[in-house]
Design a protein around this motif. Structure first.
Motif, short mmCIF file in Angstrom:
data_model
loop_
_atom_site.label_atom_id
_atom_site.label_comp_id
_atom_site.label_asym_id
_atom_site.label_seq_id
_atom_site.Cartn_x
_atom_site.Cartn_y
_atom_site.Cartn_z
N ILE A 1 66.56 66.65 54.72
CA ILE A 1 66.76 67.26 53.39
C ILE A 1 67.28 66.21 52.41
O ILE A 1 66.93 66.22 51.22
CB ILE A 1 67.77 68.43 53.49
N ILE A 2 68.09 65.29 52.91
CA ILE A 2 68.71 64.27 52.04
C ILE A 2 67.77 63.10 51.79
O ILE A 2 67.80 62.48 50.72
CB ILE A 2 70.02 63.78 52.68
N ARG A 3 66.91 62.77 52.74
CA ARG A 3 66.09 61.56 52.66
C ARG A 3 65.29 61.43 51.36
O ARG A 3 65.19 60.33 50.80
CB ARG A 3 65.15 61.49 53.87
N PRO A 4 64.71 62.50 50.81
CA PRO A 4 63.93 62.34 49.56
C PRO A 4 64.75 61.80 48.38
O PRO A 4 64.16 61.31 47.40
CB PRO A 4 63.43 63.76 49.28
N TYR A 5 66.07 61.87 48.45
CA TYR A 5 66.91 61.44 47.33
C TYR A 5 67.26 59.96 47.39
O TYR A 5 68.03 59.46 46.57
CB TYR A 5 68.20 62.27 47.28
N LEU A 6 66.67 59.23 48.34
CA LEU A 6 66.90 57.79 48.42
C LEU A 6 66.42 57.06 47.17
O LEU A 6 66.96 56.02 46.80
CB LEU A 6 66.21 57.20 49.66
N GLU A 7 65.41 57.61 46.54
CA GLU A 7 64.88 56.96 45.34
C GLU A 7 65.73 57.27 44.11
O GLU A 7 66.05 56.38 43.32
CB GLU A 7 63.43 57.43 45.10
N SER A 8 66.12 58.52 43.93
CA SER A 8 66.84 58.92 42.71
C SER A 8 68.35 58.68 42.81
O SER A 8 68.99 58.39 41.80
CB SER A 8 66.57 60.39 42.39
N HIS A 9 68.93 58.84 44.00
CA HIS A 9 70.37 58.67 44.21
C HIS A 9 70.58 57.78 45.44
O HIS A 9 71.05 58.24 46.49
CB HIS A 9 71.07 60.02 44.40
N PRO A 10 70.22 56.50 45.32
CA PRO A 10 70.18 55.65 46.53
C PRO A 10 71.53 55.48 47.22
O PRO A 10 71.60 55.54 48.45
CB PRO A 10 69.64 54.32 45.99
N ASP B 1 69.51 45.59 43.72
CA ASP B 1 70.45 46.44 42.99
C ASP B 1 71.86 46.09 43.47
O ASP B 1 72.22 46.36 44.61
CB ASP B 1 70.13 47.91 43.26
N THR B 2 72.66 45.48 42.60
CA THR B 2 73.99 45.00 43.00
C THR B 2 74.85 46.11 43.58
O THR B 2 75.50 45.95 44.61
CB THR B 2 74.71 44.36 41.80
N LYS B 3 74.87 47.25 42.91
CA LYS B 3 75.69 48.37 43.38
C LYS B 3 75.24 48.86 44.74
O LYS B 3 76.06 49.11 45.64
CB LYS B 3 75.62 49.50 42.35
N LYS C 1 67.41 47.08 54.34
CA LYS C 1 66.54 47.14 53.16
C LYS C 1 67.38 47.23 51.89
O LYS C 1 67.09 46.57 50.88
CB LYS C 1 65.63 48.35 53.29
N ALA C 2 68.44 48.04 51.93
CA ALA C 2 69.31 48.19 50.77
C ALA C 2 70.04 46.90 50.44
O ALA C 2 70.26 46.58 49.27
CB ALA C 2 70.31 49.32 51.01
#
Length: 505
Positions: A346-355, A382-384, A376-377
């Motif tokens: 359920i959470i995985r799809p939000y990796l793009e919008s809320h990484p 993306d510094t943050k 990968k992150a």
């Protein structure tokens, strides 16, 4: 005392002054530690010229010096039984020198001199800290004298800034307890006077450093009075330090005679510091109980607030899990707290919008590809997100040294490389030494940081009191790595490592 009165040759005062000059000419920094010897020359009838020199040195040395340090220096003196002629100090010393000698006299081992100098400084409002210091004196009569002087000075008025700067010494009197055993002294009376001064000069209090503001607030918190409620509320609203604001807020709420207004509780609930918001929620629960809309606390990014909401929502039959699942992505943090592996997809799809939030939730819930997601992150650009991934790699996941070494060799970015090297130091032991020694030469951009790691593993900064226990194989590997490192490793550190290694039998 350093020089005996029976010494032949020069007068004793000359000998002590000559010794002080020779010592300070050789090492100027030692003047404050040697000053007690110079001051002891006052016992031996120094000449007017010598008196002026001693006074000038005293004025130079104690300017801005902490009274506790002055006291510790002066306590290296013996307690002279002779009477010192302070009137000659005034005649022959400069005003600054005379005042400095009197200040030093207030912390002299001789109790008669302490009290005498204290009385001579009674009208000097710049010595408040030394007066407070004497209120914890071991001689009752000196404590009485100090208390009389302090009361008179406070009644006559003195700069509020000086009083605030002296608050650590007020706390010293409070905790020292000696003064409080005297019938003539009242800590409550002193606190009451201070409260009146701070109430009239709230602006000056608010401009003070946090360590002093905290002590000023403490006076009000020790003596809660309803008349001070508005002043405390003003302090809360203007206080810049979140932790101190939270402490004031808790005190304000816990000492209220009647429940606070809903508007004020709501104001506290919107505070920018999370601990203050939690305090307000706890107060609201204590006074009013469960309220509609409490589930919105699950959206907080701070775990203690979410934990508070989860506990009371569950206690009142609220389906917290269903709420979190239906209000994603705002409730990712809360779902990570109470969810299970079933929520991973359920959470995985939000990796793009809320990484950042989604990555932390997936790793903490135990996603099977956690390591791949973190790697990968860490290379996302993306510094943050990279920092969040590095923290997860160090706190939640565990990587073998072989995995990390392989990634270090492939990494070209110095910042990412250093993060990987730092990950190797988690649960580090002596077996990591040859690896770090070789990395010093290969990664010059992180040389000083890697050397610091080596020093920590070998107890280098502890002066060689510990041996590094190694196997014979590891001993040979470290020795070889040191030879290969060449001048990359400081010679002192290299010598220390070789000498401190002990082969386990």
């Amino acid at each position: 005392m350093l020089f005996s009165k029976k010494s032949g040759g020069k007068p004793i005062a000359d000998k002590e002054i000559d010794w002080y000059r020779e010592r300070t000419d050789f090492d100027p920094e030692s003047s404050r530690y040697c000053f007690a010897v110079l001051y002891s020359a006052l016992d031996h009838k120094p000449s007017p010229r010598q008196l002026r020199y001693i006074g000038d040195e005293a004025a130079r040395l104690i300017s801005g010096m902490d009274p506790f340090f002055v006291q510790s220096v002066m306590h290296t003196l013996g307690s002279s039984g002779g009477k010192i002629n302070t009137s000659s100090w005034q005649r022959h010393c400069s005003p600054e020198g005379y005042r400095a000698l009197l200040i030093c006299g207030t912390v002299h081992p001789n109790g008669y001199l302490r009290e005498h100098c204290l009385k001579l400084l009674a009208d000097d409002k710049k010595v408040l800290r030394f007066v407070l210091l004497r209120m914890n004196d071991w001689v009752p009569q000196i404590r009485h004298t100090a208390w009389d002087i302090l009361r008179r000075q406070l009644r006559q008025g003195m700069p509020v800034g000086d009083i605030i700067q002296a608050m650590p010494f007020v706390e010293f009197v409070r905790r020292g307890m000696r003064a409080q055993r005297d019938e003539g002294f009242s800590m409550e009376e002193l606190d009451r006077v201070l409260m009146e001064i701070f109430a009239e000069n709230a602006e000056t209090v608010m401009r003070s450093p946090i360590r002093l503001r905290r002590l000023c607030y403490r006076v009000f918190m020790l003596h809660p009075q309803q008349d001070d409620r508005e002043l405390l509320l003003s302090f809360i609203r203007r206080e810049r330090d979140g932790a101190q604001r939270s402490a004031l807020m808790r005190f304000y709420m816990n000492t209220a005679e009647r429940p606070l207004s809903a508007e004020l509780v709501d104001e506290f609930s919107r505070d920018k510091y999370w601990r203050s918001r939690l305090d307000a929620c706890e107060y609201r629960m204590k006074v009013s109980g469960y309220w509609e809309g409490m589930e919105e606390l699950l959206l907080s990014s701070h775990y203690p607030i979410r934990g508070f909401a989860e506990y009371y929502l569950d206690k009142n039959g609220f389906d917290t899990l269903m709420y979190c699942r239906s209000h994603l992505p705002d409730t990712i943090h809360a779902l990570c707290d109470i969810g299970s592996r079933d929520d991973i997809e359920i959470i995985r799809p939000y990796l793009e919008s809320h990484p950042c939030e989604a990555l932390a939730a997936l790793v903490r819930l135990g996603a099977g590809d956690s390591k791949e997601l973190v790697w990968k992150a860490m290379h996302s650009g993306d510094t943050k997100l990279e920092k969040a991934a590095y923290r997860l790699a160090g706190s939640v996941l565990r990587y073998t040294r072989a995995e990390l070494l392989n990634e270090i060799k492939k990494e070209s970015d110095p910042h990412r490389c250093w993060r990987l090297i730092s990950l190797m130091m988690k649960d580090a032991d002596s077996e990591l030494l040859p690896i770090l020694i070789r990395l010093v030469r290969e990664y010059s951009h992180s040389r000083s940081d890697i050397i610091a790691m080596i020093e920590r593993l070998t107890y280098y900064r502890l002066g060689g009191h510990y041996a590094v226990l190694v196997s014979q194989e590891l001993h040979d590997e470290i020795t070889e790595a040191l030879e290969d490192a060449g001048s990359s490793i400081p010679s002192d550190l290299k010598r220390y490592i070789l000498c401190s290694m002990r082969v386990m039998s």
